[in-house]
Write a protein that holds these residues in place. Structure first.
Motif, PDB file in Angstrom:
ATOM      1  N   PHE A  33       0.831  -1.201   0.000  1.00 38.66           N
ATOM      2  CA  PHE A  33       0.000   0.000   0.000  1.00 38.66           C
ATOM      3  C   PHE A  33       0.869   1.256   0.000  1.00 38.66           C
ATOM      4  O   PHE A  33       0.636   2.192  -0.772  1.00 38.66           O
ATOM      5  N   THR A  34       1.892   1.254   0.853  1.00 40.77           N
ATOM      6  CA  THR A  34       2.769   2.423   0.923  1.00 40.77           C
ATOM      7  C   THR A  34       3.421   2.693  -0.425  1.00 40.77           C
ATOM      8  O   THR A  34       3.430   3.822  -0.917  1.00 40.77           O
ATOM      9  N   ARG A  35       3.951   1.607  -0.996  1.00 45.44           N
ATOM     10  CA  ARG A  35       4.627   1.781  -2.284  1.00 45.44           C
ATOM     11  C   ARG A  35       3.670   2.326  -3.343  1.00 45.44           C
ATOM     12  O   ARG A  35       3.987   3.248  -4.080  1.00 45.44           O
ATOM     13  N   VAL A  36       2.459   1.736  -3.393  1.00 42.44           N
ATOM     14  CA  VAL A  36       1.506   2.128  -4.443  1.00 42.44           C
ATOM     15  C   VAL A  36       1.096   3.578  -4.281  1.00 42.44           C
ATOM     16  O   VAL A  36       1.073   4.355  -5.243  1.00 42.44           O
ATOM     17  N   THR A  37       0.798   3.973  -3.048  1.00 40.04           N
ATOM     18  CA  THR A  37       0.390   5.372  -2.864  1.00 40.04           C
ATOM     19  C   THR A  37       1.537   6.312  -3.194  1.00 40.04           C
ATOM     20  O   THR A  37       1.330   7.357  -3.828  1.00 40.04           O
ATOM     21  N   LEU A  38       2.735   5.928  -2.789  1.00 38.46           N
ATOM     22  CA  LEU A  38       3.898   6.753  -3.115  1.00 38.46           C
ATOM     23  C   LEU A  38       4.038   6.873  -4.631  1.00 38.46           C
ATOM     24  O   LEU A  38       4.240   7.958  -5.180  1.00 38.46           O
ATOM     25  N   LEU A  39       3.869   5.740  -5.292  1.00 38.96           N
ATOM     26  CA  LEU A  39       4.022   5.710  -6.746  1.00 38.96           C
ATOM     27  C   LEU A  39       2.980   6.605  -7.416  1.00 38.96           C
ATOM     28  O   LEU A  39       3.314   7.420  -8.293  1.00 38.96           O
ATOM     29  N   THR A  40       1.721   6.483  -6.999  1.00 32.90           N
ATOM     30  CA  THR A  40       0.677   7.300  -7.634  1.00 32.90           C
ATOM     31  C   THR A  40       0.958   8.772  -7.397  1.00 32.90           C
ATOM     32  O   THR A  40       0.784   9.607  -8.295  1.00 32.90           O
ATOM     33  N   GLY A  41       1.407   9.088  -6.172  1.00 32.01           N
ATOM     34  CA  GLY A  41       1.743  10.478  -5.890  1.00 32.01           C
ATOM     35  C   GLY A  41       2.842  10.970  -6.809  1.00 32.01           C
ATOM     36  O   GLY A  41       2.756  12.053  -7.389  1.00 32.01           O
ATOM     37  N   LEU A  42       3.860  10.138  -6.983  1.00 34.30           N
ATOM     38  CA  LEU A  42       4.975  10.522  -7.849  1.00 34.30           C
ATOM     39  C   LEU A  42       4.514  10.652  -9.302  1.00 34.30           C
ATOM     40  O   LEU A  42       4.964  11.540 -10.023  1.00 34.30           O
ATOM     41  N   ILE A  43       3.619   9.737  -9.702  1.00 31.97           N
ATOM     42  CA  ILE A  43       3.142   9.797 -11.090  1.00 31.97           C
ATOM     43  C   ILE A  43       2.426  11.120 -11.342  1.00 31.97           C
ATOM     44  O   ILE A  43       2.651  11.783 -12.366  1.00 31.97           O
ATOM     45  N   VAL A  44       1.584  11.521 -10.389  1.00 30.30           N
ATOM     46  CA  VAL A  44       0.873  12.793 -10.552  1.00 30.30           C
ATOM     47  C   VAL A  44       1.868  13.936 -10.705  1.00 30.30           C
ATOM     48  O   VAL A  44       1.765  14.761 -11.621  1.00 30.30           O
ATOM     49  N   LEU A  45       2.852  13.952  -9.820  1.00 28.96           N
ATOM     50  CA  LEU A  45       3.874  15.004  -9.912  1.00 28.96           C
ATOM     51  C   LEU A  45       4.607  14.929 -11.246  1.00 28.96           C
ATOM     52  O   LEU A  45       4.861  15.934 -11.900  1.00 28.96           O
ATOM     53  N   GLY A  46       4.942  13.682 -11.631  1.00 26.78           N
ATOM     54  CA  GLY A  46       5.667  13.489 -12.881  1.00 26.78           C
ATOM     55  C   GLY A  46       4.875  13.985 -14.081  1.00 26.78           C
ATOM     56  O   GLY A  46       5.420  14.637 -14.972  1.00 26.78           O
ATOM     57  N   VAL A  47       3.574  13.703 -14.092  1.00 26.36           N
ATOM     58  CA  VAL A  47       2.742  14.149 -15.202  1.00 26.36           C
ATOM     59  C   VAL A  47       2.727  15.665 -15.269  1.00 26.36           C
ATOM     60  O   VAL A  47       2.880  16.270 -16.340  1.00 26.36           O
ATOM     61  N   MET A  48       2.561  16.284 -14.102  1.00 29.75           N
ATOM     62  CA  MET A  48       2.568  17.749 -14.064  1.00 29.75           C
ATOM     63  C   MET A  48       3.870  18.291 -14.633  1.00 29.75           C
ATOM     64  O   MET A  48       3.874  19.200 -15.472  1.00 29.75           O
ATOM     65  N   ALA A  49       4.980  17.733 -14.156  1.00 24.69           N
ATOM     66  CA  ALA A  49       6.284  18.196 -14.624  1.00 24.69           C
ATOM     67  C   ALA A  49       6.425  17.952 -16.121  1.00 24.69           C
ATOM     68  O   ALA A  49       6.928  18.810 -16.859  1.00 24.69           O
ATOM     69  N   ALA A  50       5.922  16.788 -16.580  1.00 25.91           N
ATOM     70  CA  ALA A  50       6.039  16.473 -18.005  1.00 25.91           C
ATOM     71  C   ALA A  50       5.245  17.469 -18.843  1.00 25.91           C
ATOM     72  O   ALA A  50       5.703  17.921 -19.893  1.00 25.91           O
ATOM     73  N   VAL A  51       4.027  17.843 -18.365  1.00 26.67           N
ATOM     74  CA  VAL A  51       3.217  18.820 -19.101  1.00 26.67           C
ATOM     75  C   VAL A  51       3.966  20.134 -19.200  1.00 26.67           C
ATOM     76  O   VAL A  51       4.090  20.734 -20.282  1.00 26.67           O
ATOM     77  N   GLY A  52       4.518  20.569 -18.047  1.00 26.58           N
ATOM     78  CA  GLY A  52       5.246  21.831 -18.047  1.00 26.58           C
ATOM     79  C   GLY A  52       6.449  21.784 -18.967  1.00 26.58           C
ATOM     80  O   GLY A  52       6.676  22.689 -19.768  1.00 26.58           O
ATOM     81  N   LEU A  53       7.185  20.666 -18.904  1.00 27.27           N
ATOM     82  CA  LEU A  53       8.386  20.513 -19.716  1.00 27.27           C
ATOM     83  C   LEU A  53       8.029  20.497 -21.197  1.00 27.27           C
ATOM     84  O   LEU A  53       8.632  21.196 -22.016  1.00 27.27           O
ATOM     85  N   PHE A  54       6.999  19.693 -21.526  1.00 24.59           N
ATOM     86  CA  PHE A  54       6.564  19.578 -22.913  1.00 24.59           C
ATOM     87  C   PHE A  54       6.178  20.945 -23.464  1.00 24.59           C
ATOM     88  O   PHE A  54       6.612  21.351 -24.540  1.00 24.59           O
ATOM     89  N   LEU A  55       5.351  21.681 -22.686  1.00 24.22           N
ATOM     90  CA  LEU A  55       4.919  23.003 -23.145  1.00 24.22           C
ATOM     91  C   LEU A  55       6.129  23.915 -23.328  1.00 24.22           C
ATOM     92  O   LEU A  55       6.205  24.640 -24.325  1.00 24.22           O
ATOM     93  N   SER A  56       7.073  23.861 -22.392  1.00 26.04           N
ATOM     94  CA  SER A  56       8.230  24.745 -22.495  1.00 26.04           C
ATOM     95  C   SER A  56       9.040  24.431 -23.742  1.00 26.04           C
ATOM     96  O   SER A  56       9.443  25.326 -24.477  1.00 26.04           O
ATOM     97  N   ILE A  57       9.257  23.128 -23.992  1.00 24.44           N
ATOM     98  CA  ILE A  57      10.056  22.751 -25.163  1.00 24.44           C
ATOM     99  C   ILE A  57       9.344  23.171 -26.444  1.00 24.44           C
ATOM    100  O   ILE A  57       9.932  23.796 -27.325  1.00 24.44           O
ATOM    101  N   GLU A  58       8.042  22.857 -26.502  1.00 24.79           N
ATOM    102  CA  GLU A  58       7.294  23.182 -27.717  1.00 24.79           C
ATOM    103  C   GLU A  58       7.218  24.689 -27.930  1.00 24.79           C
ATOM    104  O   GLU A  58       7.196  25.176 -29.049  1.00 24.79           O
ATOM    105  N   ALA A  59       7.123  25.419 -26.814  1.00 22.13           N
ATOM    106  CA  ALA A  59       6.932  26.864 -26.930  1.00 22.13           C
ATOM    107  C   ALA A  59       8.233  27.604 -27.190  1.00 22.13           C
ATOM    108  O   ALA A  59       8.211  28.764 -27.599  1.00 22.13           O
ATOM    109  N   SER A  60       9.362  26.930 -26.949  1.00 21.14           N
ATOM    110  CA  SER A  60      10.625  27.667 -26.971  1.00 21.14           C
ATOM    111  C   SER A  60      10.873  28.326 -28.327  1.00 21.14           C
ATOM    112  O   SER A  60      11.335  29.457 -28.400  1.00 21.14           O
TER     113      SER A  60
END
Lengths: 340, 550
Positions: A33-60
């Motif tokens: 349970f701990t691992r899974v919740t940690l993982l989902t939390g990280l995935i959410v953060l990762g997705v956010m970061a990926a969106v920001g990164l993607f937009l920055s690269i595309e917009a550059s």
């Protein structure tokens, strides 16, 4: 070294006061349970970061070619290298402010009524009704706003512009209050009407957050206020509202975040224009998400990069709004922990 | 034991049936299987294309057509996310409005015309509470309206076009397309060709200069409303609050919205409406690229249509095109090519029968034949040998002439530029005439009669007698600008005839107040249903969760 010796001396006499091991070793289920919740939390953060990164690269590409004029230009001709978000960003903010301005009193009143005033029998019905509003897809709000609501709200726009046009915000070019042949269309497709429709979508979100907070008002403080002779309104004013302040601010900001990004309803209603327009009752407005929805279909290469840059600006704005909201909620009394 | 045997047998029978059914389906499938295909583009031609897509369902062909606008269609085609595109204009290798050039690979696509039609000017205008259905506009006035040079309906320039109407002092609200649109491109192309000065000054004013060529993105300035898609424009114009609005859409949308379109002045001095026959006649003058080696094979040059001396010409007639792939790539493969080919054959042949009923015009025989040749180039197409007569295209004849165009009726003399104006309606309200002053002017006393007749006369037949009184009575009356809500003239403004005019209007109002009818009942039912929709889920939920502890 000597200090250690001083402390070590009694230990020789008495058994070491080691604390008793309280926690049992985590079972397999807990570990998973701990691992899974940690993982989902990280995935959410990762997705956010990926969106920001993607937009920055595309917009550059687009941002490099315009530089700071991206923030000050209001036209949108990416193929002529003459584009910026001055008009669309102010339009977005105008629509969102109108939406929140209308949704805030509505949602606060509803939340207070549900938690403090309504008889318990009625409460769950009202809650599910408000949640139902949140479940309606935004394209339906848009169509309803375009084909029905717009015609009905023109009267309000006209009344405001007739009596308050001395305030620049409410001035409408082309409105002729005295003339029987004045056109209704000058009041249509405006930031105000789009904002009113968006407010209906924002309201349930704000309401549910405020309701949560108001329902946690400590019963002791409530009863105490009554015991001291407070009326119901007095109790709400001195107990419920101060207790829920963090929730009110946080809910409002979350609603603002949603209002900033609303696309399809705004796209259907508004008549896009590319100049900074503070006259919210006047026909024509714009928003970042509308611009993207309207132009991404035809955009290729550089045009797409320019749209990504606009999206990046919206992303940053929404992030700021939402982080501010969560900071307020976390720091408030009702948000930090439940004391009741 | 017996039950078990029975059960096993039952399962076996069921399985056998299922396999038999499946094998039957599999066996039948390959010969008639079509892949689902998707396309996007022109909303101008969407009425015709959507109708085709519905009709080919009977052959097992599923076509998803998304009317996102011509520019989006071409862009989708280039990105390879659709199997075909529909566009009113060809690929723009050298756009004249400063937008990015489109660069399809040479030989990767062909154009075939899919339907023809008129870009019409749908408007929402009332005089004295009665809808105007017979508005006429010269090309120059159309250009000036959409560029903001003519701003009110009672502009003297519009009076010249409409001698029989007393147009109100209402602001004109031009409604244009906000998305990238072939209609905008065709309209601005016409404007640049015919009224360049008007367009150039507008283009400069809107901040577009120096890129003032024809554009798919109509420039907007405050005062112009922009909406997305033909449906957005027609939807806006047809709202009750949009009185005074005029927008450019395909003729079919005006018919669908039950709204009138403006008759446009052609070069022989007649005001015409883009009926299928008139479009057919007009497009005889369209210059089609007949160089089969050219990238723009079969595309149109409409200069001849703009200046056509035929009395029946509608100047803004044009073809809309399918862009079909000739190479496999993106989402497109040969299996889809087979489907696309079958769909294209249907579109060229049987579908043309229905064009006219939708407000479009069928293609002439030469274009259909050339298109059949082009369809052969689709990879994976199952080539059909279609005898052209079997298509039942209303333009075809044994001798090869365009029957629809040949038999198109001449416009009535009241549509000629001059002091008379036809009362008959246009577009989606062609059965609703608008009373004009021309009758009063010829029979009545002369100078002032024109105003009077229109003021009182824009009423339906039930107001007929009072109407006549108004014509005679208001002869000396000045300009009466009636209140739009009550339909009454302000006291005294109508001069000696005002009392009679009021009488006429009262009759009209009474005839409109119908009392209780089915529409009221329907409204109550609808209201009840909506209330039920809101309350029922909550009530049901409460009822279901009653037993649970809270």
């Amino acid at each position: 070294m000597s200090m250690t010796m001083v402390y070590a001396a009694p230990a020789a006499d008495l058994p070491a006061p080691t604390p008793r091991q309280l926690a049992a070793p985590a079972g397999v289920g807990d570990k998973i349970f701990t691992r899974v919740t940690l993982l989902t939390g990280l995935i959410v953060l990762g997705v956010m970061a990926a969106v920001g990164l993607f937009l920055s690269i595309e917009a550059s590409q687009a941002l490099r070619s315009t530089g700071t004029s991206f923030l000050t230009t209001s036209e949108w001709f990416p193929d002529r290298n003459q584009f910026g978000i001055a008009a669309v960003l102010t339009g977005t903010v105008a629509i969102a402010v109108v939406a929140v301005g209308i949704a805030l009193p509505l949602s606060m009143g509803t939340a207070l009524f549900i938690t403090q005033v309504a008889p318990p029998k009625l409460r769950s019905t009202l809650v599910s009704l408000v949640d139902l509003m949140a479940a309606v897809p935004s394209v339906l709000y848009g169509l309803w706003g375009l084909f029905f609501f717009q015609g009905q709200v023109i009267g309000v726009s006209r009344w405001i512009s007739t009596w308050f046009s001395w305030i620049p915000l409410f001035r409408v070019t082309g409105a002729e209050p005295g003339s029987p042949l004045s056109n209704q269309t000058v009041f249509t497709a405006s930031a105000f009407i789009a904002g009113v429709v968006v407010s209906l979508m924002v309201m349930p979100i704000q309401c549910s957050i405020m309701r949560e907070v108001f329902s946690q008002v400590p019963i002791g403080e409530r009863e105490g206020a009554y015991a001291l002779g407070a009326t119901r309104w007095g109790m709400i004013r001195i107990v419920a509202l101060p207790f829920g302040r963090g929730g009110i601010i946080g809910g409002t900001m979350l609603g603002l975040g949603r209002a900033l990004g609303e696309t399809i309803a705004v796209l259907l209603i508004i008549s896009p224009r590319f100049d900074i327009n503070f006259h919210i009752l006047e026909a024509g407005g714009n928003s970042v998400s509308t611009l993207i929805a309207l132009r991404y279909k035809e955009a290729t290469g550089f045009g797409l990069s320019a749209l990504m840059a606009a999206g990046l600006a919206l992303f940053a704005l929404t992030l700021v709004v939402n982080f501010t909201a969560s900071a307020f909620v976390a720091r408030s009394r009702s948000g930090a922990s439940s004391e009741a | 034991m017996t039950t078990r045997v029975r059960f096993t047998r039952l399962v076996a029978v069921l399985l056998a049936t299922a396999f038999a059914g499946a094998s039957a389906v599999v066996g039948a499938a390959p010969s008639e299987s079509y892949q689902r295909i998707s396309g996007s583009g022109s909303s101008w031609a969407a009425g015709a294309i959507s109708s085709m897509a519905v009709n080919v369902k009977q052959f097992g062909i599923t076509v998803d057509y998304n009317p996102t606008g011509s520019s989006a269609g071409r862009s989708d085609f280039l990105k390879g996310v659709v199997d075909f595109a529909a566009s009113d204009i060809p690929f723009q290798f050298k756009p004249e409005d400063g937008s990015a050039p489109e660069r399809p690979a040479a030989g990767s696509y062909v154009y075939i015309p899919v339907t023809a039609g008129g870009t019409s000017f749908m408007y929402n205008l009332k005089i004295n509470g009665q809808r105007v259905t017979n508005l006429r506009l010269s090309g120059e006035n159309v250009a000036k309206i959409f560029t903001g040079s003519i701003t009110t309906w009672n502009d003297p320039a519009l009076k010249v076009d409409n001698p029989g109407l007393t147009l109100p002092a209402r602001k004109i609200v031009p409604v244009v397309r906000s998305d990238g649109s072939g209609s905008s491109a065709q309209f601005t192309k016409w404007m640049i060709s015919q009224h360049k000065g008007v367009w150039d000054s507008f283009c400069t004013r809107s901040g577009r200069a120096p890129a003032c060529g024809f554009t798919s993105f109509y420039p907007t300035v405050p005062g112009i409303i922009a909406q997305s898609g033909d449906l957005g424009v027609s939807g806006y114009v047809s709202q009750s609050f949009a009185e005074g609005a005029i927008g450019y859409v395909n003729y079919s949308y005006a018919i669908g919205s039950r709204f009138p379109v403006a008759k446009v002045l052609n070069s022989s001095g007649y005001y015409t409406e883009p009926t299928p026959e008139k479009v057919s006649v007009s497009l005889l003058k369209a210059q089609i690229n007949t160089n089969a080696a050219s990238d723009d094979y079969l595309t149109q040059n409409l200069e001849g249509v703009y200046r056509d001396p035929d009395k029946r010409n509608y100047p803004l007639s044009s073809y809309s095109y399918f862009i079909l792939p000739t190479k496999v790539g993106g989402t497109f493969n040969t299996a889809k090519g087979k489907t696309l080919g079958a769909f294209a054959y249907y579109a060229m042949c049987q579908a043309q029968q229905q064009s006219a009923s939708l407000g479009y015009s069928p293609l002439p025989i030469n274009l259909v034949q050339s298109s059949f040749e082009q369809i052969r180039k689709i990879p994976g197409v199952a080539v059909q040998d279609i005898t052209i007569a079997s298509c039942k295209n209303p333009t075809f004849s044994a001798d090869g002439t365009n029957v629809l165009a040949k038999n198109a009726p001449l416009p009535p003399e009241c549509d000629k530029q001059g002091p008379t104006q036809c009362a008959t309606g246009t577009g989606g309200v062609n059965s609703t005439p608008t009373a004009t002053a021309s009758g009063g002017a010829t029979a009545g006393s002369g100078t002032g009669a024109g105003t009077g007749a229109t003021t009182g006369g824009a009423a339906d037949t039930s107001a007929g007698t009072a109407d006549a009184a108004a014509v005679g009575g208001d002869g000396s009356g000045g300009e009466c600008v009636p209140d739009p809500d009550t339909g009454l003239c302000p006291a005294g403004s109508g001069g000696s005839g005002s009392a009679l005019v009021q009488g006429a209007v009262t009759t009209t109002l009474l005839s409109n107040a119908g009392g209780w009818s089915s529409s009221q009942t329907l409204m109550i039912v609808v209201f009840g249903l909506i209330l039920l929709l809101i309350l029922a889920p909550a009530a049901a939920w409460r009822h279901l969760s009653r037993g649970e502890p809270r």
